[in-house]
Design a protein around this motif. Structure first.
Motif, PDB file in Angstrom:
ATOM      1  N   HIS A 162       0.594  -1.323  -0.078  1.00 46.58           N
ATOM      2  CA  HIS A 162      -0.125  -0.099  -0.050  1.00 46.58           C
ATOM      3  C   HIS A 162       0.620   1.392   0.004  1.00 46.58           C
ATOM      4  O   HIS A 162       0.185   2.444   0.200  1.00 46.58           O
ATOM      5  N   ASP A 173      -3.326  -1.897   8.360  1.00 48.95           N
ATOM      6  CA  ASP A 173      -1.853  -1.938   8.601  1.00 48.95           C
ATOM      7  C   ASP A 173      -1.396  -0.975   9.724  1.00 48.95           C
ATOM      8  O   ASP A 173      -2.512   0.002   9.432  1.00 48.95           O
ATOM      9  N   VAL A 174      -0.585  -0.837  10.525  1.00 49.32           N
ATOM     10  CA  VAL A 174      -0.098  -0.017  11.450  1.00 49.32           C
ATOM     11  C   VAL A 174       0.287   1.229  10.503  1.00 49.32           C
ATOM     12  O   VAL A 174       0.083   2.557  11.397  1.00 49.32           O
ATOM     13  N   HIS A 175       0.802   1.202   9.510  1.00 45.65           N
ATOM     14  CA  HIS A 175       1.262   2.372   8.722  1.00 45.65           C
ATOM     15  C   HIS A 175       0.157   2.880   7.660  1.00 45.65           C
ATOM     16  O   HIS A 175      -0.666   2.139   7.414  1.00 45.65           O
ATOM     17  N   ASP A 209       0.946  -5.843  11.738  1.00 39.90           N
ATOM     18  CA  ASP A 209       1.974  -4.925  12.352  1.00 39.90           C
ATOM     19  C   ASP A 209       1.253  -4.150  13.433  1.00 39.90           C
ATOM     20  O   ASP A 209       1.984  -3.297  14.305  1.00 39.90           O
ATOM     21  N   GLY A 219       2.015  -5.566   6.048  1.00 36.71           N
ATOM     22  CA  GLY A 219       3.175  -5.790   6.884  1.00 36.71           C
ATOM     23  C   GLY A 219       3.000  -6.627   7.943  1.00 36.71           C
ATOM     24  O   GLY A 219       2.134  -7.104   8.290  1.00 36.71           O
ATOM     25  N   TYR A 257       6.124  -7.346  11.385  1.00 38.41           N
ATOM     26  CA  TYR A 257       7.512  -7.217  11.724  1.00 38.41           C
ATOM     27  C   TYR A 257       7.701  -7.751  13.145  1.00 38.41           C
ATOM     28  O   TYR A 257       8.562  -7.160  13.790  1.00 38.41           O
TER      29      TYR A 257
HETATM   30 ZN   LIG Z   1       2.784  -1.683   7.750  1.00 36.36          ZN
END
Ligand SMILES: [Zn+2]
Length: 330
Positions: free
Chosen positions: A120, A158-160, A261, A302, A304
């Motif tokens: 993304h 996603d966390v981002h 994430d 993601g 991690y």
């Molecule tokens: Zn992410």
């Protein structure tokens, strides 16, 4: 046998060497799904790489030319944050083909999972943040081109922030209209929501405000979460964003970007969701979609976690939850 298809190829592996992005996660998810009898070999479909024409539905001629002729500038390579190679280009074309196949499967079965993709942070004219090609956007534009859908909604957990998604599907000018607030008792953290109008694709992003990317172009709904938010607050914001989005917009397809994430043990994230909370997140998205009869295409984005096995567990759980919800007779 699953009531839907999983899209996977061993070639999803990203040849990037030792890296915070665990390129081996795709293979490990595939193995775990089979070993734990969550899925059978016949549940999987093998994707073909997207065609250049498909990629060009989203990306510029200039960018695609640079990728296929290996003529990115050193700065452009650096911005990708993964080492550039011909094999890497192939892996991203394949991920895009996987998302096209997953979207088509979702329209047939109610849900379709790309055991990969979710890149993304890719923009029409450049890649960044480990993302070269925006596979989800390519899948949406291809479904529209084929006349299979008119509208779509991205739900990015996603966390981002989904900066590439927001840029690609930029709708009308951003406004500061807030989301209707949820009750103060469920939300004690000061999350912020921004809202903008969208055209044929409505974009929702729930993300940690204080994280990459520094500049976050406006999505249709952005939920800027404070650091350290836990399961209950996160789920309340997600519920709120989904209800608000679906009051404003009727999508023919939901593209769920199920990043692993937001997990509390993530090395690149600053939220505090548990594995159980992430399962509830998946459940919420699937239940809302099923209740309204909207097909859902899933991609992974993601993850991690300090232990790769946790990332694998979170991604496998998404399939377990989908199985529970979509196996029930409606
Ligand atoms: Zn992410």
């Amino acid at each position: 046998m699953l009531p839907f298809k999983l899209i996977y190829s061993d070639d999803y592996y990203l040849p990037i060497g030792p890296h915070v992005f665990p390129a081996e996660k795709y293979g490990r998810i595939h193995t775990r799904l089979l070993e734990n009898k969550i899925a059978e070999p016949s549940d999987f479909l093998t994707p073909q790489p997207a065609s250049d024409q498909d990629i060009l539905l989203v990306h510029t001629h200039e960018y695609v030319h640079k990728l296929t002729t290996r003529t990115l500038s050193p700065q452009e390579e650096m911005q990708l944050e993964v080492p550039f190679s011909e094999e890497l280009v192939h892996a991203f074309w394949l991920a895009a083909g996987g998302s096209i196949l997953a979207a088509g499967s979702a329209l047939k079965d109610g849900v379709g999972v790309n055991v990969g993709g979710g890149f993304h942070h890719a923009f029409p004219d450049h890649g960044e943040g480990f993302c070269m090609i925006h596979d989800v956007a390519v899948a949406i534009r291809r479904m529209q081109k084929d006349g299979k859908i008119r509208t779509a909604m991205t739900v990015d957990c996603d966390v981002h922030h989904g900066n590439g998604t927001a840029a690609i599907f930029a709708g009308a000018k951003a406004s500061t209209q807030p989301l209707p607030s949820v009750s103060a008792s469920t939300l004690n953290a000061p999350g912020k929501a921004r809202s903008a109008k969208a055209d044929d694709v409505f974009t929702i992003s729930l993300h940690q405000a204080n994280n990459y990317p520094a500049y976050k172009p406006p999505s249709s709904i952005d939920v800027d979460l404070p650091d350290g938010i836990g399961d209950d607050d996160y789920l309340a914001w997600l519920d709120n964003a989904l209800s608000s989005g679906l009051r404003q917009f009727e999508p023919d397809l939901i593209c769920y970007i199920a990043g692993a994430d937001p997990y509390k043990e993530d090395q690149l994230g600053g939220l505090a969701l548990t594995i159980e909370g992430l399962k509830k997140r998946d459940e919420l998205v699937f239940k809302v979609a099923k209740a309204r009869g909207i097909p859902v295409m899933v991609s992974y984005a993601g993850g991690y976690a300090r232990k790769v096995e946790d990332t694998v567990t979170i991604h496998c759980n998404t399939i377990i939850v989908a199985k529970e919800i979509f196996a029930k007779l409606s």
